[in-house]
Design an enzyme around this catalytic site. Structure first.
Site, mmCIF file in Angstrom:
data_model
loop_
_atom_site.group_PDB
_atom_site.id
_atom_site.type_symbol
_atom_site.label_atom_id
_atom_site.label_comp_id
_atom_site.label_asym_id
_atom_site.label_seq_id
_atom_site.Cartn_x
_atom_site.Cartn_y
_atom_site.Cartn_z
ATOM 1 N N ASP A 1 84.193 34.320 42.413
ATOM 2 C CA ASP A 1 84.704 32.955 42.552
ATOM 3 C C ASP A 1 83.979 32.224 43.687
ATOM 4 O O ASP A 1 83.755 32.794 44.754
ATOM 5 C CB ASP A 1 86.206 33.056 42.885
ATOM 6 C CG ASP A 1 86.923 31.727 42.843
ATOM 7 O OD1 ASP A 1 86.951 31.109 41.773
ATOM 8 O OD2 ASP A 1 87.471 31.309 43.879
ATOM 9 N N GLU B 1 75.670 52.241 43.083
ATOM 10 C CA GLU B 1 76.077 53.618 43.387
ATOM 11 C C GLU B 1 76.974 54.180 42.292
ATOM 12 O O GLU B 1 77.181 55.375 42.200
ATOM 13 C CB GLU B 1 76.898 53.662 44.687
ATOM 14 C CG GLU B 1 76.125 53.476 45.951
ATOM 15 C CD GLU B 1 77.097 53.348 47.134
ATOM 16 O OE1 GLU B 1 78.233 53.868 47.059
ATOM 17 O OE2 GLU B 1 76.710 52.706 48.111
HETATM 18 C C1 GLC Z 1 87.124 28.418 41.393
HETATM 19 C C2 GLC Z 1 88.162 28.717 40.340
HETATM 20 C C3 GLC Z 1 89.219 27.664 40.409
HETATM 21 C C4 GLC Z 1 89.846 27.706 41.787
HETATM 22 C C5 GLC Z 1 88.799 27.568 42.879
HETATM 23 C C6 GLC Z 1 89.352 27.956 44.197
HETATM 24 O O1 GLC Z 1 86.440 27.248 41.156
HETATM 25 O O2 GLC Z 1 87.560 28.802 39.083
HETATM 26 O O3 GLC Z 1 90.189 27.810 39.427
HETATM 27 O O4 GLC Z 1 90.776 26.676 41.910
HETATM 28 O O5 GLC Z 1 87.717 28.424 42.652
HETATM 29 O O6 GLC Z 1 89.546 29.341 44.263
#
Ligand code: GLC
Ligand code: CA
Length: 527
Positions: free
Chosen positions: A194, A242
């Site tokens: 993310d 690993e």
């Molecule tokens: C990313 C995720 C989104 C979230 C953001 C903050 O863009 O896809 O849904 O709100 O990160 O974590």
């Protein structure tokens, strides 16, 4: 093909109106029949759910609303038994403010090691009453919050309940290596990372006046896409290597141009990155062709596969985008006051578009429900909204709830079969009855049947590993291409076009083609 599951909205096993891990386990056969190679699960970790789980309070546990670790293990075991790999979401840019580390930081003085895991700074102004710099949150408002009764401010690129870690602190690095091991040891096949372009901020945190729009095709500024990020991914790649099997990472990085994105998938970094240029491309032959060529060229430079994605949990579902009068326009959300998409046209185009997506070499990512042709919920009443983006912009931005509505599985059942009760954490529009999976199962022309057919053919003809060759297009608004034995004709215009020779393998419209392909339609031909 990798299928994104948004656990809250996929299937609810216990009737509390929120999807959960046992719900996923119960639907794995459905996914196997669809032809899924892997699933990616949005976060199911312990979280106060301020951003639907993208605010993690404990990276090593399942939130009780989704089940428990044992439910995860059973889900994983069954998925593997069906030949489905499992990718989990990793949220390293920020934690929840309810994470033990942040709670400890709040109780510790300025300059303490507890605070050094996050980005705490003194404010500006005589009394430090102004934020340390002028950065804005992606969700709207200031990117800084000064907790009650405290002198210092902390940085949050997203909601105030999502404090950013300081990734220049080795302790953070160690902690996340441990988190990676925790899930790798449990048997996961990879991670979707993310905000992979946001973890390192430019030293000195300089002011920046640019806009902070998330879905405009690439974030720019001193908080994004810093070169030092790549040291982290190199370290993670070593760790993954690993382990036995093919453990992988896919980056969520909203960076531009594609050459910058390709840096995340160099041979010693991640294996894949989402191709948001493709997701954002308009319903326009020229634009699509350019994006496809650019994507293939840039990923070839680094020897990585390209990805293709049209929808996810952060943007308006493509069936609805394609039904707007400026098709493929990039709305931040659609509410009842906005132009309503033409649902039939949008679906028709979405069925055509998947013929392009699944014919392209690389990895295709599907978002749950797109195989049903689900539209965005565009008339949801504001009182149901939960996305922090809606609240932080005082409703100026509708937010992302419209694409996160629980799935319809059974037309005649309460909550359309999402769960055993009426409950559904977001309201489902009545139109969802028509899209229910059980009806589509029985209909050879349904969108579900079409997706199954295309995915079967994609596998049979090895299109994912194939090579793309553009063929002379008969018209400006038509794309014609070949991948191995399969020729694809996609008519983005409204006028029909003559059908070339070849045996139709699949087509987006139900009626027989009789020598021509109608507008907003596509066909796969053998030869
Ligand atoms: C990313 C995720 C989104 C979230 C953001 C903050 O863009 O896809 O849904 O709100 O990160 O974590
Ligand atoms: Ca539930």
């Amino acid at each position: 093909m990798i299928y994104q599951i948004y656990p809250r909205s996929f299937a609810d096993s216990n009737g509390d109106g929120i999807g959960d891990l046992p719900g996923i386990t119960a639907k794995l056969e459905y996914l196997s029949k669809l032809g899924v190679d892997a699933i990616w699960l949005s976060p199911f970790y312990r979280s106060p759910q301020a951003d639907a789980g993208y605010d993690v309070a404990d990276y090593r546990d399942v939130d009780p609303i989704f089940g428990e670790l044992a439910d995860f293990d059973s889900m994983l075991e069954k998925a593997h038994a069906l030949g489905i790999r499992v990718i989990v979401d990793l949220v390293p840019n920020h934690s929840s403010d309810e994470h033990a580390w942040f709670q400890a930081a709040l109780k510790s003085p300025a300059g303490s090691p507890e605070r050094a895991r996050y980005i705490f700074r003194d404010g500006r102004g005589a009394e430090g009453e102004l934020p340390p710099n002028n950065w804005q949150s992606v969700f709207g408002g200031d990117a800084w919050t000064r907790p009650e009764g405290q002198r210092q401010w902390y940085l949050h690129l997203f909601d105030s309940k999502q404090p950013d870690f300081d990734w220049r602190n080795p302790e953070v690095l160690d902690e996340f290596e441990d988190v990676l091991r925790f899930w790798l040891d449990r048997g996961v096949d990879g991670f979707r990372v993310d905000v992979a372009h946001g973890m390192i901020k430019q030293k000195g945190l300089p002011d920046w006046d640019g806009s902070q729009a998330m879905v405009e095709g690439g974030n720019v500024g001193p908080m994004w896409d810093q070169d030092e990020l790549h040291d982290i991914y190199r370290a993670w790649r070593k760790l993954l290597d690993e382990y036995d099997g093919d453990r992988m990472m896919v980056a969520e990085a909203w960076v531009k141009p594609q050459a910058r994105l390709a840096r995340y998938i160099r041979h010693d970094e991640m294996q894949q990155a989402f191709n948001f240029d493709y997701l954002l491309a308009r319903w326009d032959a020229n634009e699509l062709k350019e994006v496809i060529d650019d994507s293939l060229a840039q990923s070839a430079q680094v020897g990585a596969p390209t990805t293709w994605v049209m929808s996810n949990h952060d943007g308006v579902r493509h069936t609805s985008r394609f039904g707007l009068s400026q098709p493929g326009a990039r709305p931040k959300g659609i509410n009842a006051a906005a132009e309503q998409p033409d649902e039939a046209l949008g679906l028709r185009r979405a069925r055509a578009a998947i013929h392009l997506t699944l014919a392209l070499p690389g990895s295709a990512y599907l978002y749950q429900g797109e195989e049903l042709g689900l539209p965005e919920h565009t008339t949801m009443e504001d009182r149901f909204r939960q996305d922090p983006a809606f609240f932080r912009t005082d409703g100026h931005e509708v937010g992302r709830d419209g694409c996160r509505v629980p799935l319809p599985w059974i037309a005649g059942a309460p909550s359309y079969g999402f769960g055993p009760s009426e409950a559904s954490w977001l309201p489902q529009p009545e139109s969802f009855a028509r899209y229910a999976a059980d009806l589509q199962e029985r209909d050879a022309e349904s969108t579900l049947s079409l997706y199954r057919r295309l995915l079967g053919l994609r596998r049979e003809y090895g299109l994912g590993e194939g090579e793309l060759e553009w063929l002379q297009s008969p018209r400006k608004d038509v794309l014609k291409l070949r991948n191995g034995a399969v020729t694809v004709l996609l008519n983005l215009g409204d006028e029909p076009i003559a059908l070339p020779a070849g045996k139709p393998l699949a087509q987006s419209v139900a009626q027989p083609l009789e020598g021509e392909l109608p507008g907003n339609a596509a066909v796969w031909l053998l030869g």
